[in-house]
Design an enzyme around this catalytic site. Structure first.
Site, PDB file in Angstrom:
ATOM      1  N   ASN A 173      -1.517  -1.223  -5.702  1.00  0.00           N
ATOM      2  CA  ASN A 173      -1.031  -0.265  -4.715  1.00  0.00           C
ATOM      3  C   ASN A 173       0.391   0.187  -5.021  1.00  0.00           C
ATOM      4  O   ASN A 173       0.727   1.366  -4.864  1.00  0.00           O
ATOM      5  CB  ASN A 173      -1.123  -0.858  -3.303  1.00  0.00           C
ATOM      6  CG  ASN A 173      -2.560  -1.118  -2.920  1.00  0.00           C
ATOM      7  OD1 ASN A 173      -3.426  -0.261  -3.094  1.00  0.00           O
ATOM      8  ND2 ASN A 173      -2.853  -2.311  -2.431  1.00  0.00           N
ATOM      9  N   ASP A 174       1.239  -0.726  -5.468  1.00  0.00           N
ATOM     10  CA  ASP A 174       2.579  -0.324  -5.928  1.00  0.00           C
ATOM     11  C   ASP A 174       2.469   0.649  -7.092  1.00  0.00           C
ATOM     12  O   ASP A 174       3.067   1.740  -7.077  1.00  0.00           O
ATOM     13  CB  ASP A 174       3.371  -1.555  -6.377  1.00  0.00           C
ATOM     14  CG  ASP A 174       3.985  -2.315  -5.220  1.00  0.00           C
ATOM     15  OD1 ASP A 174       4.499  -1.666  -4.292  1.00  0.00           O
ATOM     16  OD2 ASP A 174       3.956  -3.550  -5.247  1.00  0.00           O
TER      17      ASP A 174
END
Length: 385
Positions: A173-174
């Site tokens: 997700n980062d």
């Protein structure tokens, strides 16, 4: 004589007011495409990721080198009004793009928010990388990749039946948010060519997690059935998973009826392809457990090398399950020239997975020391006065 083309973003200046992974990953992508990236760090210790080790290289974590090579580093205190003012002037004078992933409201109190900077420089492309987006009840909540993997539903269908819940051991997700940021910035820069105007781009970890789960969400909304947990397999295609051979585990992806029929022939269980329970992919999904047990029995009879060679010869997608030490020396990795060394020779990192006319961007600058480029602020002060 071949002349190397300028990189696509040569001449673009990016100021990265970020830390950890999402904004720095976006900055790394833009920098690898040719942009000048000026990284703003807290004077007290710098980006948190500098300490995310071991291993460490030249006093900074290997992870930090992987994400921040080729950038300039300004160490400062945003709470210092004079320094924040100089940064503002630097952005107005030089920047095409600002990336920021401070906590909600963090940049505005220093006069560095999107509306504040775009009022002074309307051509600026400003990208906010947040945790949960710009609206909704969680908009001010801090977020980290594992938390968002949980809240975004990803952990609910990871692993196999009956196994403890787990997260993807990559910060998807980062890094995914960094990718969406880079895409959004590039789209805004493209539109700016026609309009002359910049714009604010917003992305978040939560939105990225929902996007990763897009297929599972679409399936659930269509059927009302929650996604299962299939380990190395997948919900909608069978067989499409790992199998244990006599000595090792391999991955097999027989993704259609023709490939399944060939697979049955290779495994010497050809009659299975005509069994009504397995004749179509839909039937195989419904009868997954019975089929996988039968296939596993066949694979377990011979070593992995035998099956990999036989499956390859039959045109059935397959491959070994490699560890990282095997990946980095694999002839395919070497042929693609994916591993790059920073210009000072200190760190080896993975290059950008994009080529232009067969050429991968290869100018890998060194990783900056904390505050190594503070002279950029001093220059701004001189030019302002």
């Amino acid at each position: 004589m071949n002349v190397t083309k300028p990189l696509p973003l040569a001449g673009v200046c990016v100021v990265e007011i970020g830390h950890s992974l999402a904004a720095p990953y976006a900055g790394m992508i833009l920098g690898s495409l040719g942009a000048e990236v000026i990284k703003v760090e807290n004077a007290e210790g710098g980006d948190y990721a500098r300490d995310w080790g071991p291993p460490f290289i030249d006093g900074a974590a290997a992870l930090f080198h992987a994400i921040n090579h080729g950038k300039s580093s300004i160490a400062m205190s945003l709470a210092d009004q004079r320094e924040a003012g100089l940064l503002r002037e630097l952005i107005v004078q030089r920047a095409d793009v600002v990336l920021q992933n401070l906590k909600a409201g963090g940049v505005e109190k220093y006069g560095l928010g999107a509306a504040q900077l775009m009022a002074a420089k309307p051509s600026l492309v400003y990208c906010n990388l947040g945790a949960f987006g710009t609206s909704g009840p969680l908009r001010d909540k801090p977020g980290y990749d594992p938390l968002v993997q949980a809240l975004g539903g990803l952990m609910s269908f990871l692993g196999g039946p009956g196994e403890p819940l787990s997260r993807i051991p990559v910060s998807v997700n980062d890094m995914g948010t960094g990718l969406w940021a880079a895409i959004g910035v590039l789209a805004a820069l493209f539109r700016r060519q026609a309009t002359g105007a910049g714009e604010a781009v917003s992305v978040s970890l939560y939105e990225t997690a929902i996007a990763w789960g897009g297929v599972q969400i679409a399936d659930y909304l269509a059927s009302g059935v929650l996604p299962g947990r299939w380990g190395s397999g997948t919900a909608a295609i069978v067989p499409h998973q790992a199998f244990e051979c006599a000595d090792a585990t391999i991955m097999v992806a027989a993704g259609n009826d023709g490939l399944f029929r060939r697979l049955c022939g290779v495994l010497d269980i050809a009659a299975l392809a005509d069994d009504p329970r397995f004749a179509t992919n839909g039937a195989r999904v419904t009868n997954r457990e019975a089929l996988i047990a039968r296939l596993q029995q066949a694979f377990g009879a011979k070593p992995a090398a035998h099956w990999l060679a036989t499956l390859d010869a039959a045109g059935i997608p397959c491959g070994p399950i490699q560890s990282i030490d095997q990946v980095v020396v694999h002839e395919q990795t070497r042929a693609l020239d994916l591993l790059k060394t920073t210009s000072d020779g200190a760190a080896t990192i993975v290059g950008l997975p994009i080529s232009f006319d067969g050429e991968r961007p290869g100018a890998i600058g060194k990783t900056p020391k904390l505050g190594e480029h503070n002279h950029l602020l001093a220059q701004t002060a001189q030019e302002t006065h």
